[in-house]
Design a protein around this motif. Structure first.
Motif, short mmCIF file in Angstrom:
data_model
loop_
_atom_site.label_atom_id
_atom_site.label_comp_id
_atom_site.label_asym_id
_atom_site.label_seq_id
_atom_site.Cartn_x
_atom_site.Cartn_y
_atom_site.Cartn_z
N THR A 1 0.83 -1.21 0.00
CA THR A 1 0.00 0.00 0.00
C THR A 1 0.86 1.25 0.00
O THR A 1 0.58 2.22 -0.73
N ASP B 1 -5.24 1.55 3.41
CA ASP B 1 -5.46 1.37 1.98
C ASP B 1 -6.41 2.43 1.45
O ASP B 1 -6.19 3.02 0.38
N ALA C 1 -6.93 -1.94 6.27
CA ALA C 1 -8.10 -1.55 5.48
C ALA C 1 -8.23 -0.02 5.44
O ALA C 1 -8.51 0.56 4.38
N GLY D 1 -4.66 -5.92 -1.18
CA GLY D 1 -5.79 -6.67 -0.64
C GLY D 1 -5.68 -8.15 -0.91
O GLY D 1 -6.02 -8.99 -0.06
N GLY E 1 -13.53 -8.70 3.97
CA GLY E 1 -13.11 -7.31 3.98
C GLY E 1 -13.79 -6.43 2.95
O GLY E 1 -13.55 -5.22 2.92
N LYS E 2 -14.66 -6.99 2.10
CA LYS E 2 -15.33 -6.22 1.07
C LYS E 2 -16.82 -6.12 1.39
O LYS E 2 -17.46 -7.12 1.72
N ALA F 1 -4.64 -9.59 6.89
CA ALA F 1 -5.60 -8.49 6.82
C ALA F 1 -5.84 -7.92 8.21
O ALA F 1 -6.17 -8.66 9.14
#
Length: 207
Positions: free
Chosen positions: A32, A86, A83, A69, A140-141, A78
């Protein structure tokens, strides 16, 4: 077209890069950070008048942004900080790149317009998810109808910018038209999201 909603299809394109980073055990936060640095350099290069080189750097930044990701999920690294980091890196790159391109090739007011509209178009989702909620979150989405609402988002923005940059040597006005196109399309997409929210939540009163 909402390319973001096709992320499962896009994953097949960038997964070889993600697999290589995963095998090398590179931490996703490092990836990232690499995306953020390359994106910032791309913005500087654009402002110096080298859009083709800027487009190449932005493309590399985008690949890294997709890979962090992938690595986070596949290497089980993760984290909640990752998160957020990013997301911050994405907005940092968006603001600097769009702002620098618009300032250099389209003028101050267009720079202000395109950056503000782009940020609003993106910020509307986390605000909605925080204030209203979302359907489900998987690996995570977030899976929610709002994700597929809005026909012009970050992928479309940078594809337009990339194409305009490659055409710049043949017509120096193309970047001006490209950034204006991005501004108008982002504004229309923002309106689409606002209308969607009003239609579904405009008569739901808070208790």
């Amino acid at each position: 077209m909402n390319i973001t909603s096709k992320r499962d299809v896009l994953k097949k394109l960038y997964s070889p890069f993600g697999y290589a980073f995963a095998r090398a055990n590179v931490h996703p936060n490092v990836i990232t950070l690499g995306a953020l640095i390359l994106g910032t350099i791309a913005a500087f290069v654009y402002y110096q008048g080298h859009p083709v080189i800027g487009a190449f750097l932005l493309f590399c930044s985008g690949i890294l942004d997709l890979c962090d990701g992938y690595v986070a999920v596949n290497n089980r690294k993760a984290t909640k900080f990752g998160a957020v980091f990013d997301w911050i890196a994405d907005k940092w790159v968006d603001g600097f790149v769009l702002g620098s391109v618009a300032l250099k090739y389209a003028g101050n007011w267009m720079a202000l317009f395109v950056v503000v509209v782009s940020m609003l178009h993106t910020f509307i989702k986390p605000v909605v998810y925080s204030e209203i909620g979302y359907q489900v979150r998987e690996t995570g989405k977030i899976k929610d109808p709002l994700e597929s609402t809005g026909f012009f988002g970050r992928p479309e923005t940078f594809i337009t910018l990339f194409i305009a940059s490659l055409l710049y040597p043949f017509n120096h006005a193309v970047l001006k038209y490209g950034i204006e196109f991005i501004g108008v399309m982002s504004f229309m997409s923002l309106m689409q999201r606002i209308l969607y929210l009003y239609k579904h939540y405009g008569k739901e009163y808070e208790e």
